[in-house]
Motif scaffolding. Sequence first.
Motif, PDB file in Angstrom:
ATOM      1  N   GLY A 134      38.014  37.815  52.238  1.00 27.63           N
ATOM      2  CA  GLY A 134      37.347  37.066  53.067  1.00 27.63           C
ATOM      3  C   GLY A 134      37.629  37.140  54.565  1.00 27.63           C
ATOM      4  N   SER A 148      38.875  42.648  43.037  1.00 30.69           N
ATOM      5  CA  SER A 148      38.714  41.229  42.623  1.00 30.69           C
ATOM      6  C   SER A 148      37.635  41.113  41.810  1.00 30.69           C
ATOM      7  N   LEU A 183      37.133  29.465  42.686  1.00 30.81           N
ATOM      8  CA  LEU A 183      37.029  30.289  43.774  1.00 30.81           C
ATOM      9  C   LEU A 183      35.648  30.998  43.304  1.00 30.81           C
ATOM     10  N   ARG A 205      31.939  33.629  51.276  1.00 21.73           N
ATOM     11  CA  ARG A 205      33.373  34.113  50.623  1.00 21.73           C
ATOM     12  C   ARG A 205      34.568  33.856  51.584  1.00 21.73           C
ATOM     13  N   THR A 218      40.929  37.506  47.314  1.00 19.23           N
ATOM     14  CA  THR A 218      39.850  36.718  47.808  1.00 19.23           C
ATOM     15  C   THR A 218      40.085  36.554  49.361  1.00 19.23           C
ATOM     16  N   VAL A 219      41.341  36.160  49.664  1.00 13.63           N
ATOM     17  CA  VAL A 219      41.883  36.027  51.099  1.00 13.63           C
ATOM     18  C   VAL A 219      41.662  37.281  51.983  1.00 13.63           C
ATOM     19  N   GLY A 256      37.680  31.754  50.488  1.00 10.64           N
ATOM     20  CA  GLY A 256      38.765  32.535  50.291  1.00 10.64           C
ATOM     21  C   GLY A 256      40.019  31.955  51.206  1.00 10.64           C
TER      22      GLY A 256
END
Length: 461
Positions: free
Chosen positions: A81, A206, A301, A311, A77-78, A315
Amino acid sequence: MSDQATTDTPTTPPEEKNVTGRGGRYYSKLWFWILIAITAGILLGLLAPGVARNTKWLADTFLQLIKIITGPVIFCTVVVGIASLGNLARAGGLALKALGYFLIATVVALALGLLAANVVQPGAGFSAAPSAADLKQAQSQLSSGTRDSGLVDFITKDLLPSSFVQPFVTNQVLQVLVLAILTACAVSMLAPGLRERVVGTVDVLSKIIFGIIKIIMWVAPLGAFGGMAYTVAVFGGGALGSLAKLMLTFWVTCAIFVFGVLGAVAAWSRFSIFKFIRLIKDELLIIVGTSSSETVLPRLLAKLEAAGASRQTVGVVIPTGYSFNLDGTCIYLTLGALFILQAGGEQIGIGSQIGLLLLMVLTSKGAAGITGAGLVTLAASLQAFGGEFFTPEAVAVGIALIVGIDRVMSEGRALTNCIGNGVATMVIARLQGERDEERFQAVLEDPSLVDEAMSRLARVS
């Protein structure tokens, strides 16, 4: 993304809405089965405590399943993002806003805990002595919390991993976040075409992980049942009577923080804290059963992105908040520290209390949102503060007094932490101009609109 969220707004067939008035059939919703499980757990704990004491493994198993995917979902996610921004300056601005917000929230929560302890005096006149079992468990907590609490130790042991895979193996949220940020920065510096291919690959991964989450979440009622049955069997009935004042003070203080402080922040950001809590009720019910906010991190999330936050914002803010924005834990730390002093017939001046608050601004960071982390952090904080009153012997006795009710208080910590991080995400998304207002207001009015959108996030395109 916000544009996509608006386009993909799901609709519920009229004939299905007529069954319950809004959002489909109750028995098809996760929250319904979690409520059933919690009720059954309470009944089993009261009627058959001997059997209920053996159900804790259900909650532990559910938590273990969540831990399998917590690290990967944060990492993916990070990376997606930040890297999809293609602009490190923009990502840095987002991170600075998040950290600034978290620092203010931490100080307010710690100060509120101090204020409540001074006004209510929950430890005054406390005469009960800890049991031998509680003393033994307290010694174990002190052993877990024994470490230096300075900035250097925090950076070298809590912040920086010892290898690339170690944070995933040991499930260290803060270290996974550091790796994800470094990876995202490296991906952002690639040529546009190559960057898009890398981001696309991580994005597909993801979606697979979110599909796994969707499967795991159907085990949540079993985890809630086991956790609640065990809690009632071990701590219910009148065993908590002597410490009821501390528990009531803590829960009321958390409620004041949520509906007063966070409610005001939410109103400033143009949404209702009550409607927001209704939006994340599934996650909050899971927390009630498992006493851990970590169990809902992956699902939170997905839900906040489906609710209209970009996002990129989700994230960065949610994973960072799980280490830097533990509002419930902060209230617990200062309230618990002064309770221990008061229970021993001691008092400290306002200057020393401010010093304790400043220390806990640091020690509260990096405490993962798992059951028991607050107690370990409290032990470590008191040992680091030291002084005439917080001697090793006094800390051991004080922790022993609290350890018996820590699980009940752990639920309050986890609920407050989850709500605090959710509110922070939507507030910062608006500050960034990355909150789909039309979408967000729609899901606040009808939370069922989020379900189909979350399914889309989990679907591999």
